[in-house]
Design a protein around this motif. Structure first.
Motif, PDB file in Angstrom:
ATOM      1  N   GLY A   1       0.861  -1.296  -0.199  1.00 48.25           N
ATOM      2  CA  GLY A   1      -0.094  -0.067   0.018  1.00 48.25           C
ATOM      3  C   GLY A   1       0.897   1.401   0.156  1.00 48.25           C
ATOM      4  N   VAL A   2       2.167   1.251   0.495  1.00 45.64           N
ATOM      5  CA  VAL A   2       3.037   2.306   0.582  1.00 45.64           C
ATOM      6  C   VAL A   2       3.109   2.826  -0.847  1.00 45.64           C
TER       7      VAL A   2
ATOM      8  N   VAL B   1       2.893   6.605  -2.701  1.00 46.35           N
ATOM      9  CA  VAL B   1       4.028   6.882  -3.514  1.00 46.35           C
ATOM     10  C   VAL B   1       3.322   7.429  -4.858  1.00 46.35           C
ATOM     11  N   GLY B   2       2.600   6.431  -5.481  1.00 49.39           N
ATOM     12  CA  GLY B   2       1.794   6.881  -6.802  1.00 49.39           C
ATOM     13  C   GLY B   2       0.893   7.967  -6.665  1.00 49.39           C
TER      14      GLY B   2
ATOM     15  N   ILE C   1       1.306  10.482  -4.669  1.00 54.28           N
ATOM     16  CA  ILE C   1       2.209  11.787  -4.438  1.00 54.28           C
ATOM     17  C   ILE C   1       2.592  12.120  -5.940  1.00 54.28           C
ATOM     18  N   GLY C   2       2.768  11.218  -6.870  1.00 53.30           N
ATOM     19  CA  GLY C   2       3.353  11.330  -8.303  1.00 53.30           C
ATOM     20  C   GLY C   2       2.004  12.091  -8.965  1.00 53.30           C
ATOM     21  N   ILE C   3       0.965  11.632  -8.681  1.00 51.37           N
ATOM     22  CA  ILE C   3      -0.197  12.185  -9.334  1.00 51.37           C
ATOM     23  C   ILE C   3      -0.213  13.477  -8.913  1.00 51.37           C
ATOM     24  N   MET C   4      -0.205  13.930  -7.450  1.00 55.50           N
ATOM     25  CA  MET C   4      -0.382  15.173  -7.219  1.00 55.50           C
ATOM     26  C   MET C   4       0.759  16.094  -7.876  1.00 55.50           C
ATOM     27  N   ASN C   5       1.890  15.579  -7.838  1.00 53.56           N
ATOM     28  CA  ASN C   5       2.943  16.450  -8.622  1.00 53.56           C
ATOM     29  C   ASN C   5       2.561  16.620  -9.996  1.00 53.56           C
ATOM     30  N   ILE C   6       2.191  15.768 -10.749  1.00 58.19           N
ATOM     31  CA  ILE C   6       1.959  16.051 -12.116  1.00 58.19           C
ATOM     32  C   ILE C   6       0.705  17.008 -12.518  1.00 58.19           C
TER      33      ILE C   6
END
Length: 402
Positions: free
Chosen positions: A285-286, A290-291, A293-298
């Motif tokens: 689930g971690v 992390v995925g 956070i990548g969505i938020m960044n993009i």
């Protein structure tokens, strides 16, 4: 703005930057796939333990001998006898079956084939107590036992190990310690119980084992089947009472026998498997987080790139709610597509683990729905901040943005 129109715009935005979107979804794909695979492995392990529980019989207790200690060193073993088994069968009100057993490894010869396998001496009710089924021939009976006949019943895998089959081996002679035994039956497959596989054992009458093979009248263990509706603990207390009386053990003295509850052992293994499953799912689930956070960044990058577009939409009458919904939908669509791909990848990984590695895996609907819903939740949670940032842009400043 209609939800369908918002969804269409989100799909157009994603398809316009397909490679970037694919990289963005990769974290979600890996996260969901890892969760599905890890939970499938854990669930498979629990199911294997359930099967072992069924094969062993959760209502069966094993009574064994214990080592007597002297100055911290094991000197000798206590004794169990057929008289102990007879006392249990006669005096206990909580038992459906009592089976004394002798278990030794001997060289078994059939033609030019030699095997070193477990030879169990026991009573005819062994198959009933332990839940075995006769596949071919018959089980030895009380007359075979009392007359010490040299007959043998073999496990399901023994014929194949001797390059024959269940039908052909009936009536043939196996030599155990150079003593000839007639094969009278073959049992159906039982499966491994975790520490031993009864399908590659053979069984002979108890008295035959005592007086023709081992040369003594002791037994190594006694298996008892507890009656339906009787608590295991209640039966254990009754067994202890009878055996202490038979062995003449005074109050306050330690037992010279042990009672092994198989169900407790397997329950402990099941609890460990459940904890292991939750641990693996948590670790997997971690990667979902992390995925996310990548969505938020993009999405924050997308807001910056489309600032002028947001200003135009607001100038044409789009509300904060419209802009907020648009970016939230884009974030969730990315996560849902990634979740779907991850679900397929995880199920495929579980299938290959079962097919080629021999591991028992189970992909449940609950785990699939949970992982997919969690991926949607990740999209919603990590998409809120970029969406709010887009919705709060001043239309004049947005239109001036280059």
């Amino acid at each position: 703005m209609l939800l369908s129109e918002t969804l269409w715009i989100a799909l157009q935005s994603i398809s316009g930057n397909l490679f970037r979107a694919a990289l963005t979804m990769l974290g979600i794909v890996i996260g969901v796939a890892a969760v599905i695979t890890m939970v499938a492995l854990g669930t498979g392990a629990q199911q294997a333990i359930d099967q072992q529980m069924e094969a062993l019989g959760g209502d069966i207790l094993s009574i064994g001998r214990v080592n007597r200690m002297s100055h911290g060193v094991a000197r000798d073993q206590s004794a169990l006898t057929t008289d102990d088994a007879a006392a249990l069968a006669r005096d206990s009100r909580y038992l459906d079956g009592v089976v004394p057993e002798i278990n030794s490894r001997f060289q078994v010869k059939y033609g030019n084939r030699n095997l070193n396998i477990s030879v169990l001496g026991t009573t005819p009710n062994y198959v009933d107590v332990h839940g075995f089924i006769i596949a071919a021939g018959r089980m030895f009976n009380s007359a075979d036992d009392s007359s010490r006949r040299r007959v043998v019943v073999v496990g399901n895998e023994i014929p194949a190990m001797l390059d024959t089959d269940a039908v052909s081996i009936i009536g043939r002679t196996l030599r155990i310690r150079a003593i000839g035994f007639e094969v009278i039956g073959v049992l159906e497959a039982k499966g491994s119980s975790g520490w031993r596989n009864p399908d590659d054992d053979v069984w002979i009458p108890l008295r035959t084992a005592q007086f023709r093979v081992t040369g003594n009248d002791l037994v190594e263990s006694i298996s008892v089947k507890v009656r339906d509706g009787i608590a295991i603990e209640q039966a254990m207390v009754d067994i202890e009472r009878i055996l202490r009386r038979e062995h003449g053990i005074l109050p306050g003295k330690d037992n010279d026998f042990s009672i092994f509850n198989r169900k407790q052992f397997l329950d402990s293994r099941q609890e460990a498997a459940e904890v292991f499953t939750y641990l693996l799912a948590g670790i997997a689930g971690v990667s979902l987080l992390v995925g996310g956070i990548g969505i938020m960044n993009i999405m924050l990058v997308t807001v910056t790139e489309r600032t002028r577009e947001i200003g135009i939409r607001k100038a044409l009458g789009a509300t904060k709610g419209n802009i907020l919904l648009q970016f939230l939908v884009e974030s969730m669509v990315l996560c849902l597509i990634g979740g779907g791909l991850g679900l397929g990848l995880g199920a495929g990984a579980a299938y290959f683990a079962a097919e080629f590695a021999g591991w028992q895996t189970v992909v449940t609907t609950a785990s699939a729905v949970t992982a997919f819903a969690f991926s949607a939740g990740v999209g919603l949670f990590f998409g809120i901040w970029p969406a709010r940032r887009a919705a709060s842009l001043d239309p004049i400043d947005a239109l001036r943005h280059e």
